[in-house]
Design a protein around this motif. Structure first.
Motif, short mmCIF file in Angstrom:
data_model
loop_
_atom_site.label_atom_id
_atom_site.label_comp_id
_atom_site.label_asym_id
_atom_site.label_seq_id
_atom_site.Cartn_x
_atom_site.Cartn_y
_atom_site.Cartn_z
N GLY A 97 0.86 -1.20 -0.07
CA GLY A 97 -0.15 0.06 -0.07
C GLY A 97 0.95 1.27 0.13
N LYS A 145 -2.33 -4.33 -1.91
CA LYS A 145 -2.91 -3.55 -0.76
C LYS A 145 -2.32 -4.06 0.55
N SER A 146 -2.19 -3.11 1.40
CA SER A 146 -1.67 -3.44 2.82
C SER A 146 -2.66 -4.68 3.54
#
Lengths: 505, 112
Positions: A361, A433-434
């Motif tokens: 992210g 995405k984190s």
């Protein structure tokens, strides 16, 4: 006399001593260190300009006439390396001012950086083979300190391997230096080149060339001597990793260029196929290692090895065009790689980890940093208009022009694989995405971002100004092989042998 | 003289390489020490006193003086001794700290 050549040696040494003395007064000590690196960078730029307009510059230590004393000689190859190294040191100091822990600073971190700069500057300027050995020891000693300063388990274990393997490399260098003195009766590089060119029995010279290839190759991390690098480079703080990637292996590459281009030119022609094979192996093994790693700085460490393969390929082409392309590529990779490592360090500091699986992210969180990383990645992969394109293009052109199709093919393929390894970082760190909540993590500060970003911008500038810069590197490549000119600059118009017999009378 | 020196150098190198291939860190460092001694002797044999009979010193007539050994190799060896002394001190301290951190003298345990 060009006694100003001693300035890049005296100033860092005095600066380091002063910074030790001022240890407790941190602001003052930092100001001294910053002033020294600013001076070195300015001097490096001025010297490069001077050498490019007025030719090689030389001076003799204690006014001992060459070839009896120690000569300092600045030619385009040395001056370019000096300038780029000082520039990287400036970046490292700026980055350290923003990020380094107080613990490091108390334990002489900045003086060690300045001593490293001293050793590197001496190695780039000296015209004496044994003196080169001494400068190698100076820079190794400070690198040992920098590498193990934190005293963590990883640093001590990795540092021990680094120290031992570098000591073995230095010892082999010393053997080669001793044997070459026994063979030619001199240690001045210009004089050595003259005497070795007319050697009646070149067998021993080949053995000595092998020793030097081992010694400098182990410092430059070519296959199969690179094992110390991935063991140790990810353990110190990011600033140290970046400056090591920029300076340490590249000093080895410079020594290979200098000694094989000038002193052992006959042996270079003889050993060129071996050097090319080693270069190819270095590229392939380095990039395969990079693809297998899952930590940012480990991936980047392995790509350093792959890039050393390109630098050595320039030498293995054994021509002025090859050396010119190699030098252009070396200067480019020093700048961009240090820039990327600064950026990676900033991410690691903010997120608290360099593990690709845990990161994510960053493109959304740090869009500015991501942009610079992306540009740096394109530069390293060799996409125009960044500097990497022109460095690699020059190497591939020189390879094709000399009919070395195998190494050219390997270099082109490995280039794609390096891009793949960097894309892995891009995908994992920036794009995906984190999985964890990152809202509490600190943002990357401008001071930590700026050094890396400026180096990436510099790469763009080199790419845009590629015309004049490749002309300069072509000149540098021709100079690096021009023994007569080097000897004239060092010893006077008649060369070193003539100067010696004149002095003996 | 050259023969005796050559055999001594060979023994030093052989011992050094044997020690350096052991797993113990202490033996590795002892090997490095022996290696540096071997190299110092090797440089000594490269001097003109042993090989060419002509030191890089000349008198006013441009001829090498009699009964003078080559001073340059001795200067080189002195430099090398000082450097290897400093480095050995550092490596010993580093090995001591690594031994504390790892709790073993075995290089096989020194992995991350």
């Amino acid at each position: 006399m060009n006694n100003h050549l001693f300035l890049p040696l005296i100033v860092p040494l005095m600066g380091a001593a002063l910074a030790v003395l001022l240890g407790r007064r941190r602001t003052l000590a930092r100001a001294v260190v910053l002033a020294v690196v600013l001076f070195s960078t300015g001097y490096g730029g001025w010297l490069l300009w001077l050498v490019s307009v007025a030719g090689r510059q030389a001076t003799q230590a204690s006014n001992w006439p060459a070839p009896f004393g120690i000569s300092l000689v600045a030619d385009l190859l040395g001056a370019t390396m000096l300038f780029v190294s000082s520039l990287l040191m400036l970046g490292a100091v700026a980055y350290s001012l923003a990020t380094i822990e107080a613990d490091y600073e108390q334990h002489f971190y900045y003086p060690l950086l300045l001593l490293l700069l001293l050793g590197v500057s001496g190695a780039f300027l000296t015209g004496d083979l044994f003196n080169l050995y001494v400068w190698f020891e100076v820079l190794l000693m400070s690198s040992f300190g920098l590498l193990t300063l934190g005293g963590t388990r990883g640093q001590l274990v990795g540092g021990l391997k680094y120290v031992v393997l570098n000591l073995v490399g230095s010892t082999v260098f010393l053997i080669g230096g001793g044997m070459i003195y026994g063979l030619a009766g001199t240690l001045n590089m210009a004089h050595l080149g003259e005497r070795l060119a007319t050697l009646r029995e070149p067998g021993l010279a080949t053995a000595i060339a092998g020793l030097f290839l081992f010694a400098f190759g182990s410092k430059a991390a070519i296959a199969p001597l690179f094992f110390w690098l991935p063991e140790s480079y990810h353990t110190p703080p990011p600033a140290v990793t970046a400056i090591f990637s920029g300076l340490m292996t590249k000093v080895g590459v410079y020594a290979l260029y200098r000694v094989f281009g000038l002193v052992l030119a006959n042996e270079l022609a003889r050993m060129a196929p071996l050097i090319l094979a080693l270069a190819g192996a270095t590229m392939v093994l380095g990039v395969l290692g990079a693809l297998a790693q899952t930590e940012m700085r480990r991936v980047l460490s392995f790509t350093i090895i792959a890039e050393v393969g390109y630098c050595v390929m320039g030498l293995g082409l054994a021509s002025a065009a090859g050396l010119a392309a190699g030098l252009l590529f070396t200067a480019h990779v020093m700048i961009v790689k240090a820039g990327l490592l600064f950026l990676a360090g900033a991410i690691e500091r903010s997120a608290g980890t360099g593990d690709l699986r845990k990161l994510g992210g960053m493109a959304r969180r740090e869009p500015v940093l991501a942009t610079f990383w992306f540009l740096g990645m394109l530069s390293l992969a060799g996409v125009p208009p960044m500097s990497g394109f022109f460095g690699k293009l020059a190497l591939l052109q020189a390879g094709v022009a000399q009919g070395q199709y195998v190494i050219t093919g390997v270099a082109a393929t490995v280039s794609l694989l390096i891009f793949l390894a960097l894309l892995k970082i891009w995908n994992e760190v920036f794009w995906k995405k984190s999985y964890e909540d990152q809202s509490k993590l600190p943002r990357v500060s401008v001071a930590a971002l700026a050094p890396g970003a400026l180096l990436v911008v510099l790469s763009l500038v080199i790419g845009v100004a590629a015309g004049p810069i490749s002309e300069l590197s072509a000149l540098a490549g021709a100079q690096a092989l021009d023994l007569t000119g080097y000897a004239q600059a060092t010893c006077g118009a008649g060369g070193c042998e003539a100067a010696m017999s004149e002095l003996m009378k | 003289m050259t023969l005796i020196l050559a055999i001594s150098i060979g023994c030093l190198f052989a011992g050094a390489i044997y020690l350096m291939l052991r797993r113990s860190v202490v033996k590795l460092i002892l090997g490095l020490l022996l290696l540096s001694h071997g190299v110092n002797l090797l440089i000594f044999t490269m001097g003109d006193g042993v090989r060419r009979g002509a030191p890089p010193i000349v008198d006013d007539a441009g001829l090498p003086p009699a009964n003078v050994a080559d001073p340059l190799v001795q200067a080189l060896i002195l430099t090398a001794i000082v450097i290897s002394f400093g480095l050995t001190a550092f490596v010993l301290a580093l090995a001591y700290r690594a031994n504390q951190a790892v709790g073993s003298d075995d290089l096989n345990d020194m992995i991350e």
